[in-house]
Design an enzyme around this catalytic site. Structure first.
Site, PDB file in Angstrom:
ATOM      1  N   LYS A 132     -74.336  12.049  16.701  1.00 26.57           N
ATOM      2  CA  LYS A 132     -75.060  11.617  17.886  1.00 26.57           C
ATOM      3  C   LYS A 132     -75.013  10.232  17.649  1.00 26.57           C
ATOM      4  O   LYS A 132     -74.671   9.609  16.922  1.00 26.57           O
ATOM      5  CB  LYS A 132     -76.575  11.993  17.775  1.00 26.57           C
ATOM      6  N   ASP A 172     -75.577  12.674  27.208  1.00 26.93           N
ATOM      7  CA  ASP A 172     -76.914  12.985  26.881  1.00 26.93           C
ATOM      8  C   ASP A 172     -77.910  12.196  27.940  1.00 26.93           C
ATOM      9  O   ASP A 172     -77.289  11.885  28.985  1.00 26.93           O
ATOM     10  CB  ASP A 172     -77.298  12.830  25.379  1.00 26.93           C
ATOM     11  N   THR A 216     -75.582  23.514  30.008  1.00 28.90           N
ATOM     12  CA  THR A 216     -76.832  23.533  29.226  1.00 28.90           C
ATOM     13  C   THR A 216     -77.901  24.224  29.881  1.00 28.90           C
ATOM     14  O   THR A 216     -78.566  24.999  29.069  1.00 28.90           O
ATOM     15  CB  THR A 216     -77.373  21.954  28.909  1.00 28.90           C
TER      16      THR A 216
HETATM   17  P1  NDP Z   1     -80.703  13.177  32.015  1.00 29.50           P
HETATM   18  O1  NDP Z   1     -80.601  11.722  31.857  1.00 29.50           O
HETATM   19  O2  NDP Z   1     -79.631  13.659  33.115  1.00 29.50           O
HETATM   20  O3  NDP Z   1     -82.080  13.508  32.669  1.00 29.50           O
HETATM   21  C1  NDP Z   1     -83.295  13.117  31.596  1.00 29.50           C
HETATM   22  C2  NDP Z   1     -84.392  13.565  32.630  1.00 29.50           C
HETATM   23  O4  NDP Z   1     -85.257  13.524  31.549  1.00 29.50           O
HETATM   24  C3  NDP Z   1     -84.849  12.436  33.583  1.00 29.50           C
HETATM   25  O5  NDP Z   1     -85.420  13.217  34.752  1.00 29.50           O
HETATM   26  C4  NDP Z   1     -85.555  11.405  32.942  1.00 29.50           C
HETATM   27  O6  NDP Z   1     -86.500  10.799  33.929  1.00 29.50           O
HETATM   28  C5  NDP Z   1     -86.238  12.430  31.996  1.00 29.50           C
HETATM   29  N1  NDP Z   1     -86.850  11.690  30.863  1.00 29.50           N
HETATM   30  C6  NDP Z   1     -85.990  10.938  30.201  1.00 29.50           C
HETATM   31  N2  NDP Z   1     -86.661  10.420  29.041  1.00 29.50           N
HETATM   32  C7  NDP Z   1     -87.980  10.562  29.355  1.00 29.50           C
HETATM   33  C8  NDP Z   1     -89.141  10.028  28.825  1.00 29.50           C
HETATM   34  N3  NDP Z   1     -89.257   9.340  27.743  1.00 29.50           N
HETATM   35  N4  NDP Z   1     -90.362  10.462  29.600  1.00 29.50           N
HETATM   36  C9  NDP Z   1     -90.144  11.279  30.722  1.00 29.50           C
HETATM   37  N5  NDP Z   1     -89.163  11.515  31.070  1.00 29.50           N
HETATM   38  C10 NDP Z   1     -88.043  11.362  30.534  1.00 29.50           C
HETATM   39  O7  NDP Z   1     -80.359  13.631  30.519  1.00 29.50           O
HETATM   40  P2  NDP Z   1     -80.016  15.426  30.346  1.00 29.50           P
HETATM   41  O8  NDP Z   1     -80.759  16.130  31.192  1.00 29.50           O
HETATM   42  O9  NDP Z   1     -78.809  15.238  29.931  1.00 29.50           O
HETATM   43  O10 NDP Z   1     -81.172  15.523  29.050  1.00 29.50           O
HETATM   44  C11 NDP Z   1     -82.361  15.932  28.904  1.00 29.50           C
HETATM   45  C12 NDP Z   1     -82.716  16.597  27.784  1.00 29.50           C
HETATM   46  O11 NDP Z   1     -81.661  17.753  27.310  1.00 29.50           O
HETATM   47  C13 NDP Z   1     -82.413  15.623  26.444  1.00 29.50           C
HETATM   48  O12 NDP Z   1     -83.693  15.974  25.417  1.00 29.50           O
HETATM   49  C14 NDP Z   1     -81.134  15.854  25.846  1.00 29.50           C
HETATM   50  O13 NDP Z   1     -80.905  15.578  24.581  1.00 29.50           O
HETATM   51  C15 NDP Z   1     -81.191  17.437  25.814  1.00 29.50           C
HETATM   52  N6  NDP Z   1     -79.804  17.989  26.040  1.00 29.50           N
HETATM   53  C16 NDP Z   1     -78.853  17.562  26.893  1.00 29.50           C
HETATM   54  C17 NDP Z   1     -77.757  18.129  27.080  1.00 29.50           C
HETATM   55  C18 NDP Z   1     -76.411  17.949  27.971  1.00 29.50           C
HETATM   56  O14 NDP Z   1     -75.349  18.380  27.737  1.00 29.50           O
HETATM   57  N7  NDP Z   1     -76.806  16.775  28.774  1.00 29.50           N
HETATM   58  C19 NDP Z   1     -77.274  19.134  26.073  1.00 29.50           C
HETATM   59  C20 NDP Z   1     -78.463  19.875  25.160  1.00 29.50           C
HETATM   60  C21 NDP Z   1     -79.403  19.032  25.288  1.00 29.50           C
HETATM   61  P3  NDP Z   1     -86.154   9.296  34.085  1.00 29.50           P
HETATM   62  O15 NDP Z   1     -84.988   9.128  35.026  1.00 29.50           O
HETATM   63  O16 NDP Z   1     -87.271   8.845  34.788  1.00 29.50           O
HETATM   64  O17 NDP Z   1     -86.171   8.724  32.742  1.00 29.50           O
HETATM   65  O1  2IT Z   2     -77.879  17.617  22.650  1.00 29.60           O
HETATM   66  C1  2IT Z   2     -76.514  18.129  23.037  1.00 29.60           C
HETATM   67  O2  2IT Z   2     -76.192  19.153  22.479  1.00 29.60           O
HETATM   68  C2  2IT Z   2     -75.910  17.340  23.819  1.00 29.60           C
HETATM   69  N1  2IT Z   2     -76.309  16.244  24.392  1.00 29.60           N
HETATM   70  C3  2IT Z   2     -74.353  17.767  24.539  1.00 29.60           C
HETATM   71  C4  2IT Z   2     -73.507  17.449  23.183  1.00 29.60           C
HETATM   72  C5  2IT Z   2     -71.886  17.466  23.612  1.00 29.60           C
HETATM   73  O3  2IT Z   2     -71.250  17.347  22.619  1.00 29.60           O
HETATM   74  O4  2IT Z   2     -71.491  18.372  24.693  1.00 29.60           O
END
Ligand code: NDP
Ligand code: 2IT
Length: 452
Positions: A132, A172, A216
């Protein structure tokens, strides 16, 4: 034969040592606890796993890189951020895992995410190690040009550590298609190589896989559906609360809606929206993906069915299902108690470690089906691995083919976790099932490959 409780005592000592060796990394401690507290049954049953040094090696990253990321803002002022890449474990394949750009990023956060990624990636069965990275850079309010200059500077150091057979980053929090584009461009420029498989989540037309943006969220809904099926239920007619409004949340809502559930919330760091009619995805995508706006704009434009609650938590809204999809530790003990009081049937983690340990315990005690992130949100990294496969073969698959593979992978992860939990006397405990099944795969490869 060592008993489970003797083994747990050894693991507890190791956890204390991890805390001493890694001070001021509470998220990493939390992730290590969550895994090591479930391994006693398998370590006690299989003496080779008790071999001195095996678990000690597993909790120590193979390599950690920290670097300066200088860039200029639109006013010409020099800004300095910190970049990270933690290459945690490559026993099963090249390091694989996303990059997070968020002001809360520090080494402990990246290590927790990298550690989780080892087991998640093992569960996919697709031959990928765990890693990561990211930065404390905050993309909110930055122009495209600023984001581009930041990404170029970040890649100017990162490029020496990554490669299609070495380490393959993706998105992420704060890193989506736009950022992956800028990062890929700079990698190509510096290396003079068209190395499509060095990053995943690329744009369609230059090596990206169809369905990777959706994977995801779609995968998490399929995992939740599998947990419900185990209890003789399905998604049809269920009310769901979803947190976040980014990549994972949006496609979680999309799949829930497609399968007949009613997703009534979304949120960001300013508060949440509840929409009785169900979230209007076209409007949410317009505000979040196109305008990069805040969720209050959704409530303003949606009309009477929706309202914005500043600073609140979506878990206060009564629902059958909860799918936390924003960030770590966003669902605590109080939230779990509220969900249970309101009759929640399943909680499935789209985000990484969104549920605090106390909340997980409470939900499991109450008989709520609980899908841990390393199983439930593995669809994203799984389709990343499928993107790598397409890149190696210089081909691209149809959306239908990728979606079918994603569905098979999620079903197989669910079955693996479910069966492993039963095998180790923890029926219905997906946390134990996911941790042990992921651990067995990584540990077997580490043992076979010697002390490295
Ligand atoms: P994005 O940046 O697309 O969206 C994140 C969302 O979460 C936004 O709405 C953001 O709001 C909110 N957020 C982030 N940090 C905070 C915080 N500290 N407090 C409150 N709200 C928060 O990210 P993703 O959708 O890609 O990721 C979301 C989660 O999913 C994470 O935990 C990530 O690790 C996990 N994940 C992502 C994957 C992927 O493929 N993208 C795969 C597997 C897991 P704001 O804009 O106000 O910060
Ligand atoms: O938390 C996760 O699994 C991700 N942010 C996606 C990782 C990836 O390599 O697609």
């Amino acid at each position: 034969m060592t008993t489970r409780s003797e083994t747990q005592t050894t693991l507890d000592h190791l956890l204390t040592e991890i805390e001493h060796r890694n001070p001021a990394q509470p998220e990493f401690h939390q992730a290590a606890h969550e895994v090591l507290e479930t391994l006693a049954p398998v370590v006690a049953a299989r003496p080779e796993y008790a071999e001195p040094g095996l678990i000690e090696r597993l909790v120590e990253p193979e390599r950690q890189v920290i670097f300066r990321v200088p860039w200029q803002d639109d006013q010409g002022r020099v800004r300095v951020n910190r970049g990270f890449r933690v290459e945690f474990n490559s026993a099963l394949g090249p390091y694989k895992g996303g990059l997070r750009f968020h002001p809360s990023v520090n080494l402990g956060v990246i290590k927790f995410l990298g550690f989780e990624q080892i087991f998640k990636n093992a569960l996919t069965g697709l031959g990928i190690g765990g890693g990561k990275g990211g930065s404390d850079f905050d993309p909110h309010g930055r122009s495209d040009a600023e984001v581009m200059r930041f990404c170029q500077s970040f890649m100017t150091e990162l490029y020496r550590h990554i490669g299609e057979h070495t380490d393959v980053p993706a998105g992420d929090i704060g890193v989506g298609g736009r950022e992956i584009g800028y990062l890929f461009g700079q990698y190509r420029r510096i290396t003079n190589r068209w190395e499509a498989g060095v990053l995943t989540g690329k744009g369609q037309g230059w090596g990206g896989s169809l369905i990777r943006p959706e994977a995801t969220g779609y995968g998490n809904v399929l995992f939740a559906a599998a947990m419900l099926r185990e209890r003789g239920e399905d998604l049809e007619g269920q009310t769901a609360v979803v947190s976040g409004s980014g990549n994972v949340a949006i496609y979680t809502i999309e799949k829930l809606t497609a399968l007949g559930a009613n997703a009534v919330t979304c949120s960001d760091s300013s508060g949440y929206v509840v929409d009785e009619k169900g979230i209007d995805l076209d409007l949410l995508k317009q505000i979040k993906e196109v305008e990069r706006g805040r969720v209050d704009a959704y409530a303003e434009r949606r009309g009477a069915s929706a309202r914005f609650v500043p600073g609140g938590r979506v878990w206060d809204v009564p629902a059958d299902l909860a799918l936390p999809s924003a960030t770590q530790n966003e669902l605590d003990e109080n939230d779990a108690a509220t969900l249970i009081r309101n009759g929640v049937k399943a909680v499935s983690e789209g985000a990484n470690m969104p549920t605090t340990p106390e909340a997980v315990h409470l939900l499991q005690q109450a008989g709520v089906a609980f899908g841990p992130g390393k199983a439930a949100n593995a669809g994203g990294v799984a389709v990343s691995a499928l993107e790598m496969a397409q890149n190696h073969a210089r081909t691209s698959w149809t959306a239908a083919r990728v979606e079918e593979e994603l569905a098979d992978i999620m079903t197989s992860i669910h079955t693996t976790c479910h069966e492993t939990a039963e095998r180790y006397d923890a029926p219905g405990d997906y946390v134990t099932g996911a941790n042990i099944a992921g651990f067995e795969r990584v540990a077997d490869a580490m043992l076979a490959q010697g002390v490295i």
